[in-house]
Motif scaffolding. Structure first.
Motif, mmCIF file in Angstrom:
data_model
loop_
_atom_site.group_PDB
_atom_site.id
_atom_site.type_symbol
_atom_site.label_atom_id
_atom_site.label_comp_id
_atom_site.label_asym_id
_atom_site.label_seq_id
_atom_site.Cartn_x
_atom_site.Cartn_y
_atom_site.Cartn_z
ATOM 1 N N ASP A 234 0.853 -1.187 0.000
ATOM 2 C CA ASP A 234 0.000 0.000 0.000
ATOM 3 C C ASP A 234 0.887 1.233 0.000
ATOM 4 O O ASP A 234 1.712 1.404 0.888
ATOM 5 C CB ASP A 234 -0.894 0.033 1.246
ATOM 6 N N TYR A 236 0.873 5.291 0.112
ATOM 7 C CA TYR A 236 -0.074 6.326 0.518
ATOM 8 C C TYR A 236 0.230 7.694 -0.099
ATOM 9 O O TYR A 236 -0.636 8.521 -0.222
ATOM 10 C CB TYR A 236 -0.132 6.428 2.045
ATOM 11 N N LYS C 145 15.180 -6.340 6.124
ATOM 12 C CA LYS C 145 16.457 -5.705 5.809
ATOM 13 C C LYS C 145 16.231 -4.273 5.325
ATOM 14 O O LYS C 145 17.035 -3.385 5.605
ATOM 15 C CB LYS C 145 17.124 -6.524 4.696
ATOM 16 N N TYR C 146 15.146 -4.065 4.585
ATOM 17 C CA TYR C 146 14.852 -2.746 4.025
ATOM 18 C C TYR C 146 13.839 -1.971 4.849
ATOM 19 O O TYR C 146 13.830 -0.754 4.833
ATOM 20 C CB TYR C 146 14.332 -2.890 2.593
ATOM 21 N N PHE C 147 12.948 -2.701 5.507
ATOM 22 C CA PHE C 147 11.900 -2.083 6.303
ATOM 23 C C PHE C 147 12.027 -2.569 7.743
ATOM 24 O O PHE C 147 11.345 -3.522 8.138
ATOM 25 C CB PHE C 147 10.517 -2.458 5.757
ATOM 26 N N HIS C 149 10.911 -1.526 10.515
ATOM 27 C CA HIS C 149 9.743 -1.367 11.388
ATOM 28 C C HIS C 149 8.688 -2.408 11.043
ATOM 29 O O HIS C 149 8.125 -2.387 9.949
ATOM 30 C CB HIS C 149 9.157 0.036 11.265
ATOM 31 N N VAL C 150 8.392 -3.284 11.983
ATOM 32 C CA VAL C 150 7.543 -4.432 11.671
ATOM 33 C C VAL C 150 6.730 -4.836 12.897
ATOM 34 O O VAL C 150 7.159 -4.621 14.036
ATOM 35 C CB VAL C 150 8.442 -5.609 11.203
ATOM 36 N N GLU C 151 5.539 -5.368 12.666
ATOM 37 C CA GLU C 151 4.796 -6.048 13.730
ATOM 38 C C GLU C 151 4.168 -7.299 13.131
ATOM 39 O O GLU C 151 3.936 -7.388 11.928
ATOM 40 C CB GLU C 151 3.736 -5.133 14.363
ATOM 41 N N GLN C 184 11.432 -0.239 18.426
ATOM 42 C CA GLN C 184 10.414 0.538 17.736
ATOM 43 C C GLN C 184 9.535 1.334 18.704
ATOM 44 O O GLN C 184 9.511 1.075 19.895
ATOM 45 C CB GLN C 184 9.519 -0.380 16.913
ATOM 46 N N GLY C 185 8.771 2.240 18.150
ATOM 47 C CA GLY C 185 7.714 2.932 18.884
ATOM 48 C C GLY C 185 8.215 4.124 19.663
ATOM 49 O O GLY C 185 9.407 4.397 19.751
ATOM 50 N N VAL C 221 3.411 -7.153 9.062
ATOM 51 C CA VAL C 221 3.184 -5.818 8.498
ATOM 52 C C VAL C 221 4.437 -4.964 8.683
ATOM 53 O O VAL C 221 4.918 -4.802 9.807
ATOM 54 C CB VAL C 221 2.002 -5.114 9.188
ATOM 55 N N PHE C 222 4.942 -4.433 7.592
ATOM 56 C CA PHE C 222 6.079 -3.524 7.614
ATOM 57 C C PHE C 222 5.571 -2.124 7.318
ATOM 58 O O PHE C 222 4.776 -1.941 6.390
ATOM 59 C CB PHE C 222 7.108 -3.916 6.554
ATOM 60 N N GLY C 223 6.033 -1.139 8.093
ATOM 61 C CA GLY C 223 5.630 0.237 7.848
ATOM 62 C C GLY C 223 6.846 1.105 7.575
ATOM 63 O O GLY C 223 7.871 0.988 8.248
ATOM 64 N N ALA C 224 6.721 1.973 6.595
ATOM 65 C CA ALA C 224 7.786 2.930 6.298
ATOM 66 C C ALA C 224 7.127 4.194 5.800
ATOM 67 O O ALA C 224 5.918 4.224 5.579
ATOM 68 C CB ALA C 224 8.733 2.372 5.247
ATOM 69 N N THR C 228 3.007 0.754 3.411
ATOM 70 C CA THR C 228 3.080 -0.470 4.207
ATOM 71 C C THR C 228 3.242 -1.654 3.254
ATOM 72 O O THR C 228 2.751 -1.631 2.129
ATOM 73 C CB THR C 228 1.819 -0.698 5.078
ATOM 74 N N ASP D 158 3.827 5.335 14.519
ATOM 75 C CA ASP D 158 4.646 4.770 15.596
ATOM 76 C C ASP D 158 5.006 5.780 16.678
ATOM 77 O O ASP D 158 5.619 5.390 17.678
ATOM 78 C CB ASP D 158 5.900 4.108 15.029
ATOM 79 N N GLN D 159 4.644 7.039 16.505
ATOM 80 C CA GLN D 159 4.952 8.005 17.561
ATOM 81 C C GLN D 159 3.744 8.311 18.455
ATOM 82 O O GLN D 159 3.845 9.112 19.381
ATOM 83 C CB GLN D 159 5.525 9.298 16.949
ATOM 84 N N LEU D 211 3.152 1.746 13.646
ATOM 85 C CA LEU D 211 4.147 1.660 12.584
ATOM 86 C C LEU D 211 4.246 2.980 11.840
ATOM 87 O O LEU D 211 3.229 3.641 11.610
ATOM 88 C CB LEU D 211 3.759 0.557 11.579
ATOM 89 N N PRO D 212 5.450 3.363 11.417
ATOM 90 C CA PRO D 212 5.561 4.541 10.561
ATOM 91 C C PRO D 212 4.828 4.284 9.246
ATOM 92 O O PRO D 212 4.703 3.135 8.822
ATOM 93 C CB PRO D 212 7.068 4.672 10.330
ATOM 94 N N GLY D 213 4.322 5.329 8.649
ATOM 95 C CA GLY D 213 3.627 5.190 7.375
ATOM 96 C C GLY D 213 2.127 5.014 7.525
ATOM 97 O O GLY D 213 1.385 5.167 6.568
#
Lengths: 267, 267, 267, 267
Positions: A234, A236, C145-147, C149-151, C184-185, C221-224, C228, D158-159, D211-213
């Protein structure tokens, strides 16, 4: 790396160009040394993106800007028509091109690769700088080897003109190269509503959803006995492409020759 | 309710029929009093479903079974051809029909309603007993009032013959009744792959995904400025319909007339 | 391969064992030559799985069954206590063990590897035969490796005793090995409801959902910035593990030594 | 309605306030007549949002602004401390308050309702103007009646400091009121990682992903025999709240008394 990389941005007043300018200004490992846009008056590049003045005025001549700025890298998000001459100009000045525009022919890429090698520098032409999108495509191709039954559903804004999206077709190509030949579905299948089964691509289907509120999303669904595997990306907003552009600027310093496709920068 | 409800099951040896037999045997508020199937020898209904003997042998004559069993309710999962005569037979015996078969004409339903009222009993004809699916349809219609931009994506097994699914068309009908008229999408949209945009229904699109490993899933996606709303129902097996059939058996005891659609039993 | 592979199944009356028996009977490249279960009377293995008689009676002695059946491969879905002696017995008879039971110590695996090599045959111990689950874990490690931030959100039936699931912990281990160290967080985060942020694992969070109707599902789920990436595996029933067991039976014929983890059979 | 509605915006320089100013300027049925912000110098309200001059200067006195502007409606996105006096000031000038700030006590709401009725006008206090979020909560409460087994998973940036989110707690309240009392899950359940099962709320669980994003997303998952039902709302930016504020401005013209909760404006 102790020295900052000197970056010029072509197409600086466009939607992607502004994101690049902002990203460069926010990374202390990068330095904005030129901003080029054909249509804009002499405005400070910082003003363009709601930041403090940078001392870099937007100029209309790429050649002049590259001559005086001693840029290491040119990031170009212009248009298919300008991208080729801009790339040639960059190489003539010994500046590494990072090009986010499509429309190059294979012959042009071969020629540009030759020019890169003569200069002993690297260059990148990439239709897609989204690390997430490229991972999605890569994982889809890997999964297709084990799960040959697959469909793609992609989502974009409702004013998009073409369906399916370029990314979904690229994903379909990668999947096709990886999986065994297969014509999916029941051979006697019937569409009560024409088109319900989606667009046909090499044995499987691509579905294009168009809705307001969506920027760019794609889900690749694999089905097998008793299970499904889904890979979904996704996106955004445009800012999501910037980590990829940032990576490209840094990696381009250490390669020689013209590379096609950002995926080659992900190991 | 202190007394158990006496249940007869027609089509008892079919895939849905077996699930009904099992569900009835597992609910102490219900009693299995007859099991009917045209093609099977005299086997105990318990054996059919891997349970202990029940003393109820599968019989081939519905009329005989209803005469001797004093059933309160007949659950029928047979086929479009048998369902109408079975319903008439049930009503003639004062037995409330709960019919999970499609194919009734509006005229037949009117006639059956009349017969129900003459007998002072209730009946139900329902193409879909899934509470979850009906809630999905209901919520979709409610949401369409506020979010007119919508698309439906439905998933079924890869051997399904028709696309889109009956449930998705029903959902589309409910949405159309609820929302303002609207032709979605860019009027100049072009399909690079024919069918990519899905089946057209009254201004919006339905997409049918067919993959092994999937039983029946549907997602209704609404898009609006800055947001999406999704309603998704995943059905994993036939057993998922049984809570609906169970509810119908109990509620039918307290209504008069022939009801069409299980949604009328959800308040 | 022109010859069929001769397969013995230990734990043949268990839930997984029956699936294996069925799978072997349905693949013409495999031949069921023995079925072993400690607790069952002498019943034909076909009867166990609702199929025609096979001529293979379920026997209670693994050693006898392996002596007389000339099996190539033993598939064992018993329990942690039986799995070690069964594996030793198989190797003593020159039969390749494919073990779907956990609980082996590293020392035991080293010892079994030695025995395999002495016999010049291969063996496999695998806690998870789901190709889809393993691809999910593999892709998650690659993406981390690239993202960074993950849950992880995992879903199982509501009667499961332990949380989080073994698969989610395994996934978390693979992610941890692949990504840069990261907590994280927001460091000042506060839980209004204790536990809302999930279980803490090496800088990130695992969430366990328990609901009826769910068999086994997991989403990573990876967030950047601006995007996502999600990798999701949904397992609907035990049959979903059979393509993995089938692959293992075939690949084990061509390896030497004891392999730990089915992922080594996916290239 | 042939006449435009005259709108004043308090908190006009804040992130939500700017969105409101922009939305009002873009709807020809609305007219911006005042913009109030305590901290800002006299700037044109159009400039604030990157639009042409409007002739409305941002002023620091709400009372003065309401006296001179003949506003029909005051939209207030300030803060809990200012919202109560602002509402009183609006009512004293006969201006309908539409308040997007939390922190009112029940006693205050009763008092404001009385003042509204004395003036013969309407008012609205709403913690959430997202139509999509409210539909999600409403559908969740409706589904909980039939599917009592439920868990909530909410996703934010994430913040974010607090977990779970206000919307998820509100959803949990609505679900609790609608469903039968139930303590879900296996009573002997054990957490291998503390917190894995999420925050406990009245028999079920809430999980908070950060998560960021991610801007604001929530999924409510219902599980029942053989099926799951999911209701998901994804919010991508603040602009997504504006259709709700727009609806509120228009509907508030036709009601009397102080209403609490935007859901009362959805029929």
């Amino acid at each position: 790396m102790s020295q900052t990389i000197r970056v010029a941005v072509a197409g600086a007043t466009g939607r992607m160009g502004r994101e690049v300018v902002k990203m460069v200004l926010e990374d202390s490992a990068l330095e904005l040394v030129a901003a080029i846009a054909t249509s804009s008056g002499p405005v400070d590049a910082g003003t363009l993106v709601g930041k403090a003045d940078t001392g870099v005025l937007v100029s209309s001549s790429l050649a002049d800007a590259l001559s005086t700025s001693r840029a290491d890298v040119l990031v170009d998000f212009t248009n298919p028509k300008s991208a080729m001459p801009n790339t040639v100009t960059a190489l003539a000045h010994g500046v590494r091109p990072v090009i986010g525009t499509t429309g190059f022919t294979p012959e042009q890429i071969v020629e540009l690769d030759k020019q890169c090698r003569e200069q002993g520098i690297g260059g990148l032409i990439a239709p897609n700088f989204s690390i997430g999108a490229i991972l999605m495509m890569k994982f889809s191709a890997m999964a297709a080897k084990y799960f040959p039954h697959v469909e793609i559903i992609e989502y974009h804004g409702d004013q998009k003109l073409d369906a399916p999206s370029g990314t979904s077709i690229k994903t379909a190509e990668w999947i096709s190269e990886a999986r065994q030949e297969l014509r999916q579905g029941n051979p006697n299948e019937e569409e009560v509503l024409e088109g319900a089964r989606g667009g046909y691509y090499n044995g499987f289907r691509i579905h294009s959803v168009r809705l307001p509120g969506v920027f760019a999303q794609q889900e690749v669904v694999f089905g097998a006995f008793g299970q499904t595997l889904k890979i979904r990306h996704d996106s955004y907003d445009r800012a999501g492409y910037m980590p990829g552009v940032n990576t490209a600027i840094k990696k381009i310093m250490n390669v020689t020759g013209m590379i096609y496709g950002f995926e080659h920068f992900l190991d």
